[in-house]
Every structure is written in structure tokens, then in C-alpha cells.
Design a protein around this motif. Sequence first.
Motif, PDB file in Angstrom:
ATOM      1  N   ALA A  64      -5.970  -0.553   9.750  1.00  0.00           N
ATOM      2  CA  ALA A  64      -4.635  -0.206   9.251  1.00  0.00           C
ATOM      3  C   ALA A  64      -4.755  -0.010   7.746  1.00  0.00           C
ATOM      4  CB  ALA A  64      -3.643  -1.318   9.559  1.00  0.00           C
ATOM      5  N   ASP A  65      -4.258   1.097   7.229  1.00  0.00           N
ATOM      6  CA  ASP A  65      -4.237   1.290   5.783  1.00  0.00           C
ATOM      7  C   ASP A  65      -3.369   0.208   5.160  1.00  0.00           C
ATOM      8  OD1 ASP A  65      -5.905   3.520   5.749  1.00  0.00           O
ATOM      9  OD2 ASP A  65      -4.245   4.932   5.910  1.00  0.00           O
ATOM     10  N   VAL A  66      -3.715  -0.211   3.933  1.00  0.00           N
ATOM     11  CA  VAL A  66      -2.912  -1.202   3.225  1.00  0.00           C
ATOM     12  C   VAL A  66      -2.386  -0.580   1.933  1.00  0.00           C
ATOM     13  CG1 VAL A  66      -4.034  -3.221   4.232  1.00  0.00           C
ATOM     14  CG2 VAL A  66      -4.911  -2.294   2.097  1.00  0.00           C
ATOM     15  N   PHE A  67      -1.165  -0.947   1.609  1.00  0.00           N
ATOM     16  CA  PHE A  67      -0.441  -0.388   0.476  1.00  0.00           C
ATOM     17  C   PHE A  67       0.071  -1.504  -0.417  1.00  0.00           C
ATOM     18  CE2 PHE A  67       0.097   2.082   4.317  1.00  0.00           C
ATOM     19  CZ  PHE A  67      -0.261   3.362   3.926  1.00  0.00           C
ATOM     20  N   CYS A  68       0.190  -1.231  -1.702  1.00  0.00           N
ATOM     21  CA  CYS A  68       0.794  -2.165  -2.643  1.00  0.00           C
ATOM     22  C   CYS A  68       2.251  -2.377  -2.237  1.00  0.00           C
ATOM     23  CB  CYS A  68       0.709  -1.599  -4.057  1.00  0.00           C
ATOM     24  SG  CYS A  68       1.570  -2.605  -5.286  1.00  0.00           S
ATOM     25  N   SER A  69       2.676  -3.640  -2.170  1.00  0.00           N
ATOM     26  CA  SER A  69       4.051  -3.935  -1.755  1.00  0.00           C
ATOM     27  C   SER A  69       5.079  -3.550  -2.822  1.00  0.00           C
ATOM     28  CB  SER A  69       4.204  -5.412  -1.406  1.00  0.00           C
ATOM     29  OG  SER A  69       3.974  -6.219  -2.538  1.00  0.00           O
ATOM     30  N   ASP A  70       4.648  -3.373  -4.069  1.00  0.00           N
ATOM     31  CA  ASP A  70       5.586  -2.984  -5.123  1.00  0.00           C
ATOM     32  C   ASP A  70       5.735  -1.473  -5.262  1.00  0.00           C
ATOM     33  OD1 ASP A  70       6.276  -5.553  -5.777  1.00  0.00           O
ATOM     34  OD2 ASP A  70       5.301  -5.573  -7.725  1.00  0.00           O
ATOM     35  N   CYS A  71       4.611  -0.758  -5.435  1.00  0.00           N
ATOM     36  CA  CYS A  71       4.700   0.682  -5.727  1.00  0.00           C
ATOM     37  C   CYS A  71       4.334   1.572  -4.552  1.00  0.00           C
ATOM     38  CB  CYS A  71       3.847   1.036  -6.947  1.00  0.00           C
ATOM     39  SG  CYS A  71       2.063   0.953  -6.652  1.00  0.00           S
ATOM     40  N   GLY A  72       3.778   1.001  -3.482  1.00  0.00           N
ATOM     41  CA  GLY A  72       3.447   1.790  -2.297  1.00  0.00           C
ATOM     42  C   GLY A  72       2.124   2.529  -2.354  1.00  0.00           C
ATOM     43  N   GLU A  73       1.347   2.317  -3.404  1.00  0.00           N
ATOM     44  CA  GLU A  73       0.053   2.994  -3.544  1.00  0.00           C
ATOM     45  C   GLU A  73      -0.906   2.531  -2.446  1.00  0.00           C
ATOM     46  OE1 GLU A  73      -2.801   5.506  -5.155  1.00  0.00           O
ATOM     47  OE2 GLU A  73      -0.690   5.364  -5.699  1.00  0.00           O
ATOM     48  N   THR A  74      -1.643   3.464  -1.850  1.00  0.00           N
ATOM     49  CA  THR A  74      -2.674   3.113  -0.872  1.00  0.00           C
ATOM     50  C   THR A  74      -3.828   2.456  -1.612  1.00  0.00           C
ATOM     51  OG1 THR A  74      -2.087   5.031   0.476  1.00  0.00           O
ATOM     52  CG2 THR A  74      -4.205   3.986   0.930  1.00  0.00           C
ATOM     53  N   LEU A  75      -4.216   1.252  -1.184  1.00  0.00           N
ATOM     54  CA  LEU A  75      -5.268   0.500  -1.865  1.00  0.00           C
ATOM     55  C   LEU A  75      -6.551   0.396  -1.050  1.00  0.00           C
ATOM     56  CD1 LEU A  75      -3.121  -2.446  -3.264  1.00  0.00           C
ATOM     57  CD2 LEU A  75      -3.849  -0.369  -4.463  1.00  0.00           C
ATOM     58  N   GLY A  76      -6.464   0.585   0.252  1.00  0.00           N
ATOM     59  CA  GLY A  76      -7.629   0.447   1.115  1.00  0.00           C
ATOM     60  C   GLY A  76      -7.207   0.337   2.562  1.00  0.00           C
ATOM     61  N   TRP A  77      -7.893  -0.549   3.301  1.00  0.00           N
ATOM     62  CA  TRP A  77      -7.569  -0.729   4.714  1.00  0.00           C
ATOM     63  C   TRP A  77      -7.918  -2.139   5.163  1.00  0.00           C
ATOM     64  CZ3 TRP A  77     -11.729   2.081   2.976  1.00  0.00           C
ATOM     65  CH2 TRP A  77     -12.998   1.664   3.376  1.00  0.00           C
ATOM     66  N   LYS A  78      -7.341  -2.526   6.294  1.00  0.00           N
ATOM     67  CA  LYS A  78      -7.615  -3.817   6.911  1.00  0.00           C
ATOM     68  C   LYS A  78      -8.296  -3.575   8.252  1.00  0.00           C
ATOM     69  CE  LYS A  78      -5.500  -8.112   8.454  1.00  0.00           C
ATOM     70  NZ  LYS A  78      -4.256  -8.873   8.568  1.00  0.00           N
ATOM     71  N   TYR A  79      -9.351  -4.334   8.513  1.00  0.00           N
ATOM     72  CA  TYR A  79     -10.033  -4.262   9.799  1.00  0.00           C
ATOM     73  C   TYR A  79      -9.260  -5.099  10.809  1.00  0.00           C
ATOM     74  CZ  TYR A  79     -14.227  -2.183   7.763  1.00  0.00           C
ATOM     75  OH  TYR A  79     -15.112  -1.345   7.137  1.00  0.00           O
ATOM     76  N   GLU A  80      -8.726  -4.467  11.813  1.00  0.00           N
ATOM     77  CA  GLU A  80      -8.021  -5.170  12.874  1.00  0.00           C
ATOM     78  C   GLU A  80      -8.972  -5.540  14.011  1.00  0.00           C
ATOM     79  OE1 GLU A  80      -4.993  -6.183  12.584  1.00  0.00           O
ATOM     80  OE2 GLU A  80      -4.399  -5.031  10.825  1.00  0.00           O
ATOM     81  N   ARG A  81      -9.889  -4.605  14.336  1.00  0.00           N
ATOM     82  CA  ARG A  81     -10.833  -4.847  15.432  1.00  0.00           C
ATOM     83  C   ARG A  81     -12.120  -4.092  15.178  1.00  0.00           C
ATOM     84  NH1 ARG A  81     -10.383  -3.315  21.807  1.00  0.00           N
ATOM     85  NH2 ARG A  81     -12.242  -4.456  22.419  1.00  0.00           N
ATOM     86  N   ALA A  82     -13.224  -4.763  15.464  1.00  0.00           N
ATOM     87  CA  ALA A  82     -14.548  -4.137  15.409  1.00  0.00           C
ATOM     88  C   ALA A  82     -15.090  -4.113  16.832  1.00  0.00           C
ATOM     89  CB  ALA A  82     -15.473  -4.920  14.494  1.00  0.00           C
TER      90      ALA A  82
END
Length: 106
Positions: A64-82
Motif C-alpha cells: 500500500a502506498d503511504v502518504f504524509c498525513s499533513d500534506c498528502g505527499e507520497t513518501l513510499g509504501w508499506k509491505y502488507e504481504r510477501a
Amino acid sequence: MADLVGNRMYSCYKCRNLVSRHDDIVSKGFQATSGRAFLFSHAINIVEGPKENRHLITGLHTVADVFCSDCGETLGWKYERAYDESQKYKEGKVVLENFKIVKENW
């Protein structure tokens, strides 16, 4: 938030919202499409996007892509399943792209 005072931190490069602690780095050897990235065991002040399957360098993962909670900028991603057993250590961890984060309290 008080327990974060004095810790070496990383924040969003755009709005300076704190997103992780230096002590939470698991690996500095990750690669994103735009360059180097770090794998963190924990991240704060982020919002997760929808989960999707992606073929990454190390195989198929649900992320899942991860975003800054304040400005909404895409910062990276989270591994949900490998799907590969050797990659299971990544599950639940967050990759933040180097050029999207800045050092705080260094």
C-alpha cells in the motif's frame, strides 16, 4: 509525541511532519523507482492507500502506498504481504524514499 523529543527523526521533506525515528531503520539497502530508500519497522503520521499486488525487485508483494498525513505527499509504501518465504520479514514494515524525507534533531 513527547517521547520523540531529542530523538533523531525523519520528517516529510515538503511539510516537515515527523514520520519515523532513526532507530526504526531496519535496512538502508532498498531501491525505489527514484533512487535509494530505507526500510523502517515503524512510521507515524502517515496514511495508507489501497492495497495492491506489485512485482518488485524481490518478487510479488501486496503493498500500500503511504502518504504524509499533513500534506498528502507520497513518501513510499508499506509491505502488507510477501509471497516468498525469504521476504516475510518485510511484512508490516514501511519503505520511505530518501529524497522524500529529511533529517530532524541531528
